[in-house]
Every structure is written in structure tokens, then in C-alpha cells.
Scaffold this motif. Structure first.
Motif, PDB file in Angstrom:
ATOM      1  N   ARG A   4       0.853  -1.198   0.000  1.00  0.00           N
ATOM      2  CA  ARG A   4       0.000   0.000   0.000  1.00  0.00           C
ATOM      3  C   ARG A   4       0.883   1.240   0.000  1.00  0.00           C
ATOM      4  N   HIS A   5       1.306   1.660  -1.185  1.00  0.00           N
ATOM      5  CA  HIS A   5       2.092   2.885  -1.306  1.00  0.00           C
ATOM      6  C   HIS A   5       1.208   4.004  -1.843  1.00  0.00           C
ATOM      7  N   ALA A   6       1.738   5.209  -1.856  1.00  0.00           N
ATOM      8  CA  ALA A   6       0.939   6.374  -2.232  1.00  0.00           C
ATOM      9  C   ALA A   6       0.496   6.320  -3.688  1.00  0.00           C
ATOM     10  N   GLY A   7       1.261   5.631  -4.531  1.00  0.00           N
ATOM     11  CA  GLY A   7       0.911   5.571  -5.949  1.00  0.00           C
ATOM     12  C   GLY A   7      -0.317   4.753  -6.248  1.00  0.00           C
TER      13      GLY A   7
ATOM     14  N   SER B  51       2.071 -16.726   3.417  1.00  0.00           N
ATOM     15  CA  SER B  51       2.617 -16.755   4.771  1.00  0.00           C
ATOM     16  C   SER B  51       2.664 -15.320   5.268  1.00  0.00           C
ATOM     17  N   LEU B  52       2.880 -15.149   6.563  1.00  0.00           N
ATOM     18  CA  LEU B  52       2.938 -13.793   7.096  1.00  0.00           C
ATOM     19  C   LEU B  52       4.127 -13.053   6.497  1.00  0.00           C
ATOM     20  N   GLU B  53       3.871 -11.887   5.963  1.00  0.00           N
ATOM     21  CA  GLU B  53       4.889 -11.042   5.346  1.00  0.00           C
ATOM     22  C   GLU B  53       4.950  -9.717   6.103  1.00  0.00           C
ATOM     23  N   ASP B  54       5.957  -8.923   5.760  1.00  0.00           N
ATOM     24  CA  ASP B  54       6.032  -7.567   6.284  1.00  0.00           C
ATOM     25  C   ASP B  54       5.134  -6.692   5.432  1.00  0.00           C
ATOM     26  N   PRO B  55       4.045  -6.158   5.988  1.00  0.00           N
ATOM     27  CA  PRO B  55       3.175  -5.302   5.184  1.00  0.00           C
ATOM     28  C   PRO B  55       3.825  -3.960   4.915  1.00  0.00           C
ATOM     29  N   TYR B  56       3.321  -3.270   3.908  1.00  0.00           N
ATOM     30  CA  TYR B  56       3.748  -1.889   3.664  1.00  0.00           C
ATOM     31  C   TYR B  56       2.503  -1.011   3.682  1.00  0.00           C
ATOM     32  N   PHE B  57       2.364  -0.210   4.738  1.00  0.00           N
ATOM     33  CA  PHE B  57       1.216   0.669   4.922  1.00  0.00           C
ATOM     34  C   PHE B  57       1.686   2.120   4.812  1.00  0.00           C
ATOM     35  N   GLU B  58       1.421   2.751   3.691  1.00  0.00           N
ATOM     36  CA  GLU B  58       1.832   4.149   3.501  1.00  0.00           C
ATOM     37  C   GLU B  58       1.196   5.054   4.535  1.00  0.00           C
ATOM     38  N   TRP B  59      -0.019   4.693   4.962  1.00  0.00           N
ATOM     39  CA  TRP B  59      -0.796   5.558   5.848  1.00  0.00           C
ATOM     40  C   TRP B  59      -0.368   5.457   7.318  1.00  0.00           C
ATOM     41  N   ILE B  60       0.593   4.593   7.651  1.00  0.00           N
ATOM     42  CA  ILE B  60       0.823   4.260   9.056  1.00  0.00           C
ATOM     43  C   ILE B  60       1.276   5.471   9.872  1.00  0.00           C
ATOM     44  N   HIS B  61       1.942   6.450   9.238  1.00  0.00           N
ATOM     45  CA  HIS B  61       2.391   7.638   9.961  1.00  0.00           C
ATOM     46  C   HIS B  61       1.580   8.880   9.598  1.00  0.00           C
ATOM     47  N   TRP B  62       0.485   8.710   8.881  1.00  0.00           N
ATOM     48  CA  TRP B  62      -0.400   9.845   8.617  1.00  0.00           C
ATOM     49  C   TRP B  62      -1.155  10.183   9.901  1.00  0.00           C
ATOM     50  N   PRO B  63      -1.426  11.451  10.153  1.00  0.00           N
ATOM     51  CA  PRO B  63      -2.124  11.809  11.406  1.00  0.00           C
ATOM     52  C   PRO B  63      -3.508  11.188  11.513  1.00  0.00           C
ATOM     53  N   GLN B  64      -4.164  10.960  10.376  1.00  0.00           N
ATOM     54  CA  GLN B  64      -5.511  10.362  10.418  1.00  0.00           C
ATOM     55  C   GLN B  64      -5.489   8.970  11.044  1.00  0.00           C
TER      56      GLN B  64
END
Length: 584
Positions: free
Chosen positions: A294-297, A328-341
Motif C-alpha cells: 500500500r504505497h501512495a501511488g 505466509s505472514l509477510e512484512d506489510p507496507y502501509f503508507e498511511w501508518i504515519h499519517w495523522p488520520q
């Protein structure tokens, strides 16, 4: 590489509805080089007949080959195959040549031979109503001479299909043009369909049904995922490497998603204006499906009319879900994780939605709608949904939940996430239960028993789906070691006795980084480009009974961990996130 019916629970003969399908059905058979043929099956047809038709129509060798359907390797009986199912023909290693193209992959004569239209939807879900409308618009446009246009960005092949007015109405991504797939048009080749891909737990050619799964799981359009379906689609624009096209029409299995007009993506716009509810809803979906990209693009932004109110209102549209639901369990990529919302607490409506989620119902729905989906993917869905429900119930916000799922990167080492540590402890408790049952169970003889577990994501040159036997005798736990292989075939062994290892003790070095470079540099070797991302927790090697015990242990451990966090025993911390994102 001889394929057989696996003895692991994930390799059983059929993991969906056990109802036999003996009437006339239509299936779509794809070779590992990407060629596709649609054919109608009668009740007396078998695997041998399917292979023979494929050999005649596509001029492909079928000796020493296997016909597969998700986790299932078909022997001869096809009664379990449903209408509109995609099948994959794989050849054994000793008879495979990666340089041999499909000599006659398609053409107008093949399209007429399998009596197909230019676009066929795979599946009969009621959720595909909008997709059917889009298909009709595109077919009308094709008849009027409006051809699709290629998408030049990203790593895989993608095409905009248009209506009779020349408007883009859908984006189509052929499964055999994904990164590292045989017919990737941008030089990222080197693998066949079914092998580990850009993410080791997502196989080449299997991102398409994951796109559809994300749409089907987005109940009530909660996260705003555009309508998506799998299709068999025929056109001359598609790419086939090492073949002189000469404007021949090629049939492909592809994901088909409605094109949504937008003003920009999240990377081109300040995130402060994004609605809190939109960020929360997309984040909830990402957690359920363990989105690793989940990246910004892939967050589209569209301006909406705010009725003259102050400030510009925007709408978020999430796309590109091909790297969700790993095996299997992977390292997710969350673009929103540091957004204030993401740090704002969930609303009551959002909490009600989370509480209403039923992972077992979701899994059964996907088995029915996407019968080719692998059971390991459904286990990841179940695990992550349970985690979301309990964490939200304890008052954690979106950012805190995302951080518990995300790995840390410290001193050049990737460490398991809090979620993975809990899962490893649950695996250990499950192993103890199985050891006790083994000790108490009657022994058939003095010889050692042999257990075989499927290694879903092993990138071996000798087998697409190899199995690794574990030999053990009296008193030894078959799950006493969790062994994962990295790209250098080095084992990481997690001991099953004593205290749960600390996060730092479970660290693994990353020996490689993903460097994709410029797409004009020619074909890249997949083996040289794949990152050595570790897999700390697998879920595919547990029996159904073991999986039930694991979930029971996991929920108990999670409850204790969340109680400690809520009481201040465990605090959130700033993480050095590694993360990788990939634009398709």
C-alpha cells in the motif's frame, strides 16, 4: 520435477465445495508460458482429454505435464471443477525448456475454435454486474475500431481498454505479463507461472485473483475498491516474448478493473486533506488482507464537489491489490501508518463494521467465488481479521494496529513484528499440544513416522511445489523447528523449547535489496532481483486440527498482549521500517 498430490493439508485434492459438477462446464486452461484456451467440458471429459485438446489447439507439448487448480493437482477426474474455472498446465522440470515459446499461442482461428467472445468473465458472482456493463461497452468500442492503449508505467504489462467514445473504462493486467512472468513486456522475466514472484509468498501469475478478492471482501463498497473481475480476454495488443506477433490476436487470463477517473495520486497531494474516514476504511481493508504494497501511488485522489464549503474535499480510491493475501505472514507496507488520520480513534460506525466482520464467512465466500485461491491465503485472511477485531475492540487505533503488524529494521537486520512473535509463540504452544497427543497416541510400530509438509514458497530449481520430509521418533515434536529458507538456501532455525525468543534473537540479515533499475536494460534475471525477505511464520503446513488449536492459542496470547499494552505494560515505539513497495 514430477508433481503429485501433496500429503500436506494444503495440498489436498479439493479445498472448496465438495459438490460434484457433472454437467457441461466451461474452463480456461493456461500454460505456464501464458497461452490460454477456453474449452467446454462434458461430464465424461477427463484430464487426458483436456491435455489432448490443448496440444491440438495450441501446439504445445503435454508429455510429462500436470493440470493444476490452485492447491489441487488433478489426476484424471474433473468432476470437482466448476464452471468458469481457470486451470494451469505445468510441465515437469526435466521436460521443460524456458526458451521454448508457445508456437501457436492464439489467433483468430483459436478464438473461433473455442467459440469465445473477445472478453469472458470468469465466475458468476452477483458483484460482477458493473463489470458486465463495462465489458459490453468495450466490445462495442472494439467493433468500432477503438483499440486499447498500453500503460507505460509500472513493472508489469497493463492496458487501458476504451469504449466507443475513446474513453478509458477499464485497466487490464494479464497474469502472464506480471513482473518475472514469461511475457512481461518490460524486461522483468525469468520465471514461469506458479513460482515465487516479486514477493516470495505471492506466486507469479496469481496477483490477478488477489485483485478480485480485495474487491469481493470490500463489502458495501466500504473502502471504495473499484469493481474487479478475472477475465479471459483476446486482443493483438498483448505481449508474447520471443514470438513474431504480426498482429495476431492473443488470449490471456487477466484482472479487469474499472478505470476510475482521478486528479492525481496520494504521492502528488498533501495527505492532511484526506478524510479521516477514507484513510480508516482503506486501512481496515489493508489489515484484513495483509496488504504488502500500500504505497501512495496506488491511492488515487479525486476532487469532489463540496457544495461551496470552505476547503477542497477529496475522495480516495484504493487500487493495485495484487500483493495482498500472501501465503505466509509477510512484512506489510502501509503508507498511511504515519499519517495523522491513522492515529485518530475509530468511529462508532467503523467499530461496528469491524465487529461485523466474520473471517470464516469471508473464507467460505472466497472459496466459492474464487475456487483457485490457496488455503494458505485464506488462513492469512482469517488470522489478520481476528487480530484486527481484537485489537480494535481493545481501543487501539489504526496506526497502533499497523505498527504491531510491521517489522522493524535495526542494525541491518529485519526483526519479526509483534504479530509474528505472537504467532511463533502460538506455534510453539500448538507444537506442545501435538507432542502430548503424539506421546499418548498408540504407536503402530517401532519405525519412525514420516510427516511431509508442503513448502509453498520454496524457490527451488528442482520443483515448483517440493515437499520436505521431517523424520522423528518417540517424544520428538514434528514442529520443534520452524525452518525457513532464504535465497541463499541458508536455514533459520527457531528453537521450540524454553522461553519464546526475543525479537532481537529472531532477527535475520537481509542479504539482498530489490534494485529494479531502468526497464530499458533488457531482460533481468528473476533470481538476481528477488529480495531475501525472511518468512518467520508459515500457516500452510498445519493440519486442519492443528490450525484450530493454533487459532485458539493465538487468541489467548493476543488477549494478554493487548491487556498489557492497554495497561501500559507495552508501549508503542518509533520503528525503523524497511518495507518495500512495487508499482505494477
Amino acid at each position: 520435477m514430477a508433481l503429485s498430490v501433496f500429503k500436506s493439508p494444503i495440498g489436498r485434492e479439493y479445498h472448496g465445495n465438495d459438490r460434484k459438477h457433472t454437467g457441461r462446464r466451461r474452463v480456461f486452461v493456461q500454460t505456464e508460458s501464458g497461452c490460454v484456451l477456453g474449452m467446454d467440458l462434458d461430464r465424461n471429459d477427463n484430464v487426458h482429454m483436456v491435455k489432448r485438446r490443448l496440444q491440438i489447439a495450441l501446439n504445445v507439448p503435454v508429455e510429462e505435464s500436470s493440470l493444476t487448480f490452485g492447491d489441487m493437482v488433478l489426476k484424471n477426474d474433473l468432476s470437482a471443477i466448476r464452471n468458469d474455472s481457470p486451470l494451469l498446465l505445468t510441465r515437469n522440470l526435466m521436460h521443460r525448456s524456458s526458451s521454448t515459446p508457445c508456437l501457436s499461442p492464439s489467433g483468430r482461428d483459436i478464438q473461433q475454435r473455442d467459440r469465445s467472445g473477445p472478453i469472458e468473465i470468469l465466475g458468476q458472482s452477483s458483484r460482477f454486474t458493473r463489470t458486465k456493463e463495462l465489458v459490453n461497452e468495450i466490445v462495442t468500442g472494439l467493433k468500432a475500431g477503438v483499440d486499447p492503449i498500453p500503460v507505460h508505467g509500472g513493472l508489469g504489462g497493463a492496458y487501458y481498454f476504451r469504449n466507443s467514445r475513446g474513453e478509458c473504462v477499464a485497466i487490464v493486467k494479464p497474469t502472464d505479463e506480471e513482473p518475472y512472468a514469461p511475457n512481461n513486456p518490460k524486461g522483468f522475466v525469468g520465471k514461469i507461472l506458479g513460482q515465487p514472484g516479486l514477493k516470495r509468498s505471492v506466486r507469479v501469475g496469481e496477483t490477478g485473483f488477489r485483485e478480485v478478492a480485495a474487491y469481493l471482501l470490500d463489502y458495501d463498497h466500504f473502502a471504495n475498491v473499484p469493481p474487479t473481475a478475472l477475465v479471459k480476454i483476446t486482443h493483438s495488443i498483448f505481449n508474447v516474448n520471443d514470438f513474431d506477433k504480426k498482429k495476431k490476436h492473443f488470449s490471456k487470463i487477466a484482472s479487469f478493473q474499472q478505470f476510475v477517473s482521478h486528479d492525481f495520486d496520494a504521492s502528488d497531494h498533501g495527505t492532511s486533506s484526506f478524510p479521516v474516514s477514507a484513510v480508516h476504511r482503506i486501512g481496515i481493508l489493508d489489515i484484513r488482507i495483509l496488504n504488502t504494497d500500500r504505497h501512495a501511488g496506488n491511492l488515487l485522489v479525486r476532487k469532489v464537489n463540496n457544495g461551496g464549503k470552505f476547503g477542497q474535499q477529496v475522495e480516495l480510491i484504493p487500487i493495485d491489490h495484487g500483493l495482498c493475501l500472501p501465503e505466509s505472514l509477510e512484512d506489510p507496507y502501509f503508507e498511511w501508518i504515519h499519517w495523522p488520520q491513522a492515529s485518530i480513534p475509530f468511529s462508532e460506525d467503523e467499530l461496528d463494521y469491524i465487529e461485523s466482520l466474520d473471517p470464516y464467512h469471508d473464507s467460505e465466500m472466497l472459496r466459492n467465488e474464487l475456487p483457485m485461491i490457496r488455503e494458505a491465503c485464506l488462513r492469512v485472511l482469517t488470522l489478520c481479521t481476528i487480530f484486527l477485531k481484537q485489537a480494535a475492540g481493545y481501543g487501539l487505533c489504526l496506526a497502533e494496529i499497523g505498527e504491531m503488524m510491521t517489522r522493524e529494521f535495526r542494525r541491518g537486520e529485519e526483526e519479526p513484528s509483534e504479530l509474528e512473535v505472537l504467532c511463533m509463540e502460538a506455534r510453539r504452544a500448538t507444537a506442545e499440544r501435538e507432542r502430548e497427543m503424539y506421546v499418548l497416541s498408540p504407536k503402530p510400530g517401532s519405525q519412525e513416522d514420516v510427516f511431509q509438509f508442503e513448502i509453498d514458497c520454496d524457490d527451488s530449481e528442482s520443483s515448483i511445489n517440493p515437499t520436505l520430509p521431517f523424520h522423528f521418533g518417540f517424544g520428538r515434536n514434528p514442529l520443534s523447528k520452524l525452518v525457513e529458507e532464504d535465497e541463499n538456501d541458508e536455514d533459520v532455525v527457531l528453537p521450540a523449547t524454553g522461553k519464546v525468543p526475543s525479537v532481537s534473537n529472531l532477527s535475520m540479515s537481509l542479504n539482498k535489496s530489490l534494485s529494479l533499475g531502468d526497464s530499458s536494460a533488457g531482460h533481468r534475471s528473476a533470481s538476481e532481483q528477488l529480495p531475501a525477505s525472511p518468512s518467520f511464520v508459515k500457516v500452510a503446513d498445519m493440519t486442519d486440527e492443528g490450525w484450530g488449536v493454533f487459532l485458539e492459542k493465538f487468541q489467548g496470547l493476543l488477549q494478554h498482549a493487548l491487556t498489557d499494552r492497554k495497561s501500559g505494560g507495552v508501549g508503542s515505539r518509533q520503528r525503523q521500517r524497511l518495507g518495500t513497495s512495487c508499482r505494477f
